[in-house]
Design a protein around this motif. Sequence first.
Motif, short mmCIF file in Angstrom:
data_model
loop_
_atom_site.label_atom_id
_atom_site.label_comp_id
_atom_site.label_asym_id
_atom_site.label_seq_id
_atom_site.Cartn_x
_atom_site.Cartn_y
_atom_site.Cartn_z
N ILE A 193 73.53 77.80 65.80
CA ILE A 193 73.10 76.70 64.93
C ILE A 193 72.89 77.22 63.53
CG2 ILE A 193 71.31 74.96 64.52
CD1 ILE A 193 70.75 75.04 67.56
N GLY A 194 73.46 76.52 62.57
CA GLY A 194 73.31 76.90 61.17
C GLY A 194 72.76 75.75 60.35
N HIS A 222 60.96 77.18 57.23
CA HIS A 222 60.29 76.33 58.22
C HIS A 222 61.27 75.30 58.78
CE1 HIS A 222 56.08 77.17 56.30
NE2 HIS A 222 56.55 78.20 56.98
N PHE A 223 62.08 74.72 57.91
CA PHE A 223 63.08 73.74 58.35
C PHE A 223 64.09 74.40 59.30
CE2 PHE A 223 67.20 71.52 57.49
CZ PHE A 223 66.88 70.30 58.07
N ALA A 224 64.56 75.58 58.94
CA ALA A 224 65.54 76.28 59.77
C ALA A 224 64.98 76.57 61.16
CB ALA A 224 65.98 77.58 59.10
N VAL A 225 63.75 77.04 61.22
CA VAL A 225 63.11 77.33 62.51
C VAL A 225 62.92 76.03 63.30
CG1 VAL A 225 60.97 78.14 63.59
CG2 VAL A 225 62.03 79.47 61.76
N GLU A 226 62.47 74.98 62.62
CA GLU A 226 62.28 73.68 63.29
C GLU A 226 63.59 73.17 63.90
OE1 GLU A 226 61.40 69.11 61.86
OE2 GLU A 226 60.49 70.73 60.70
N MET A 227 64.70 73.45 63.24
CA MET A 227 66.02 73.01 63.72
C MET A 227 66.61 73.96 64.75
SD MET A 227 66.69 70.15 62.20
CE MET A 227 64.97 69.80 62.43
N GLY A 228 65.95 75.10 64.98
CA GLY A 228 66.46 76.08 65.95
C GLY A 228 67.62 76.89 65.41
N ALA A 229 67.73 76.99 64.10
CA ALA A 229 68.86 77.68 63.47
C ALA A 229 68.69 79.19 63.52
CB ALA A 229 69.02 77.23 62.02
N GLN A 230 69.81 79.88 63.70
CA GLN A 230 69.83 81.33 63.63
C GLN A 230 70.37 81.81 62.29
OE1 GLN A 230 71.90 79.88 66.23
NE2 GLN A 230 70.20 79.77 67.66
N VAL A 231 70.98 80.88 61.54
CA VAL A 231 71.63 81.28 60.29
C VAL A 231 71.46 80.18 59.23
CG1 VAL A 231 73.90 80.39 60.96
CG2 VAL A 231 73.77 82.22 59.30
N ILE A 232 71.30 80.63 58.00
CA ILE A 232 71.30 79.75 56.83
C ILE A 232 72.61 80.01 56.10
CG2 ILE A 232 70.23 79.26 54.60
CD1 ILE A 232 67.54 80.13 55.91
N ILE A 233 73.34 78.96 55.83
CA ILE A 233 74.63 79.07 55.13
C ILE A 233 74.39 78.80 53.65
CG2 ILE A 233 76.97 78.12 54.91
CD1 ILE A 233 76.54 79.28 57.69
N ARG A 234 74.91 79.67 52.80
CA ARG A 234 74.81 79.47 51.36
C ARG A 234 76.17 79.69 50.73
NH1 ARG A 234 71.23 76.54 49.57
NH2 ARG A 234 71.13 77.63 47.60
N GLY A 235 76.53 78.84 49.79
CA GLY A 235 77.78 78.99 49.06
C GLY A 235 77.55 79.74 47.76
#
Length: 183
Positions: free
Chosen positions: A7-8, A83-96
């Motif tokens: 999940i990203g 906090h949002f990433a953890v709440e969403m269960g994300a393992q990765v943050i995508i940045r351009g």
Amino acid sequence: MSVRKRIGVYPGTFDPITNGHFDIIQRATLVVDHLIVGVARNAGKGPLFSTDERVEMVRDELPHISTHGATVEVRAFDSLLMHFAVEMGAQVIIRGLRAVSDFEYEFQMAGMNHRLNPQVETLFLMASDRHQFISSRFVKEIGRLGGDIRPFVSPRVAKRLLSRFAQEMPLPADTTLPLQAAP
């Protein structure tokens, strides 16, 4: 043995969402199974569109892009990104990244995010060469001054922008602005 779903989160203000953003969304779906496009409320930036309008704009565009079998959802958030990433269960943050100037800011942000939660990685995707110069700020400026924004946003986003600009500053009656996609 079950396979863990990757999940990203791809966060941004998306005011408006540009072809460069869509390029990153499409390419991010090559590396995650589920992508959450996080639309930041970020009132500090003085957005042209409300959060709800920006969420709707992104959602309206999703059927028009390839997601390589990954699922994509759009959510607004007004918390700390980590906090949002953890709440969403994300393992990765995508940045351009578009330019070196983006890298300096993003490098610092990735470092801070890693300190906040080392379990969530930041993945940088370089903008495709044809999108490296596009920014929402430039698109708004070009559009406000009557320039052609069609190469930078979808026809649907262009229509919304031009409608908003017309509300801000009505154009002379004989003015016509093209809304078709540029060749």
